[in-house]
Design an enzyme around this catalytic site. Sequence first.
Site, short mmCIF file in Angstrom:
data_model
loop_
_atom_site.label_atom_id
_atom_site.label_comp_id
_atom_site.label_asym_id
_atom_site.label_seq_id
_atom_site.Cartn_x
_atom_site.Cartn_y
_atom_site.Cartn_z
N TRP A 154 0.86 -1.18 0.00
CA TRP A 154 0.00 0.00 0.00
C TRP A 154 0.90 1.23 0.00
O TRP A 154 1.78 1.35 0.88
CB TRP A 154 -0.87 -0.04 1.27
CG TRP A 154 -1.85 1.07 1.40
CD1 TRP A 154 -2.67 1.58 0.43
CD2 TRP A 154 -2.13 1.83 2.59
NE1 TRP A 154 -3.44 2.59 0.94
CE2 TRP A 154 -3.13 2.76 2.26
CE3 TRP A 154 -1.64 1.80 3.89
CZ2 TRP A 154 -3.65 3.66 3.20
CZ3 TRP A 154 -2.15 2.69 4.82
CH2 TRP A 154 -3.14 3.61 4.47
N ASP A 172 -0.57 -5.89 8.98
CA ASP A 172 -1.61 -4.89 8.71
C ASP A 172 -2.81 -5.66 8.19
O ASP A 172 -2.74 -6.27 7.12
CB ASP A 172 -1.10 -3.88 7.67
CG ASP A 172 -2.11 -2.77 7.41
OD1 ASP A 172 -3.19 -2.77 8.06
OD2 ASP A 172 -1.82 -1.90 6.57
N ALA A 209 -6.52 -5.06 7.19
CA ALA A 209 -7.49 -3.99 6.95
C ALA A 209 -8.75 -4.48 6.25
O ALA A 209 -9.68 -3.70 6.05
CB ALA A 209 -6.84 -2.89 6.11
N LYS A 261 -13.36 -0.96 6.58
CA LYS A 261 -13.97 -1.71 5.48
C LYS A 261 -14.99 -2.72 5.97
O LYS A 261 -16.12 -2.74 5.49
CB LYS A 261 -12.88 -2.41 4.67
CG LYS A 261 -12.19 -1.51 3.68
CD LYS A 261 -11.04 -0.76 4.27
CE LYS A 261 -10.39 0.15 3.21
NZ LYS A 261 -9.27 0.90 3.75
C1 LMR Z 1 -6.85 2.17 -0.68
O1 LMR Z 1 -5.80 1.55 -0.73
O2 LMR Z 1 -7.42 2.62 -1.68
C2 LMR Z 1 -7.53 2.38 0.66
O3 LMR Z 1 -6.79 1.78 1.65
C3 LMR Z 1 -7.83 3.80 0.93
C4 LMR Z 1 -6.61 4.62 1.21
O4 LMR Z 1 -6.63 5.34 2.22
O5 LMR Z 1 -5.64 4.59 0.44
#
Ligand code: LMR
Length: 394
Positions: free
Chosen positions: A127, A208, A210, A243
Amino acid sequence: MFETLKELPGDKILALMELYRDDPRAEKIDLGVGVYKDATGKTPVMRAIKAAEKQLWDQQDSKSYVGLLGDKAFNDAMVELVLGDAVARDTVASAATPGGTGAVRQAFELAVRANPDVTVHVSNPTWPNHVSILTYLKLPTQTYRYFDEDTCVVDFDGMLEDLKKVKKGDLVLLHGCCHNPTGANLSMPQWREVVAVLQETGAIPMIDIAYQGFGDGLDADAEGTRLIAASCPEVIIAASCSKNFGVYRERTGILMTVTHDTSRTAINQGTLAFLNRQNYSFPPDHGARVVTMVLTDPELRADWKAELEDVRLGMLKLREQLAGEFQKLSGSDRFAFVATHRGMFSRLGLTEEMVMKLRKDNGIYMTGDSRINIAGLNAQTVPVLAKAVIDAGG
Ligand code: LMR
């Protein structure tokens, strides 16, 4: 003073939200930010959350501070949701945080406080905000191989080879389930091999998680996390309720540490409270409180689980439909991974040029690395996406 500030590059995922919003085309398709959407494109308030909020409105008679760690009932309910009975409760310290991102940020701060020489190892890719926060905190960061760009599945041999080189005390950041941005996940035998490597090197796992409940189910999605917690002497876990409870804007998350040396638990707990106090004092309460009400009321919990399961199965159905469309149009199985990926995302393996072409010609918005949010699709738009991708040369 302000004249020293420079313009900063915007967050790519959030910038994409704006671009989509400003596109006047009616047929545009938003596969960008990781927010669940139903078939009509809405992000609903979940039934059980709405019911809990109504009860709360009637019952709550004070908005006074709760505590630096948040409400104990929230912490207990979330520890149970994420860890089940994998570890004894006295091994776990926890603190409510503003969303999963708050937990991630606090986790990094905790790690560097415990080990000023820590290097954080993240999957390639991960991410983008993981890397962004690490850079902001000036924490040395390295990547380990994770995703095979050609086949769009986990490069497990590469991953293990890289993890074996991590030094004792360094942090290895793993995604508990529903890997963001790829959608490619570890199987349980692979998690077991990762555990063996972590035990060998003495590296500290940070998980993590999520998207619990968006992949293979609430318990199945936590299995890797539970195995790590039970097997490694020290673990850090950042979990989000954004989520799976649909409470994105309420900023509801939790940071946990697991230490098998229970004489350390109280110190960990105190450190988490200290970190909260330094950064924002008390964590937000509203989202945490309704999540707690849902998790601790048998009827609300059952209804929440049923709705979450519908969400999960809906995304799986879209995955199967999309893989089928790709198969039909390309005459090959090269996109079969879409059906085996899990969670909200799949990385399609398209070039940035193709991604831009899809945006310009078809009004289809995905991040530059060709990550799509499966929940941005519906039965009607799946064939549109598949055709556009194949036409763009995918
Ligand atoms: C994403 O990866 O799109 C989500 O986790 C929202 C974000 O805050 O980036």
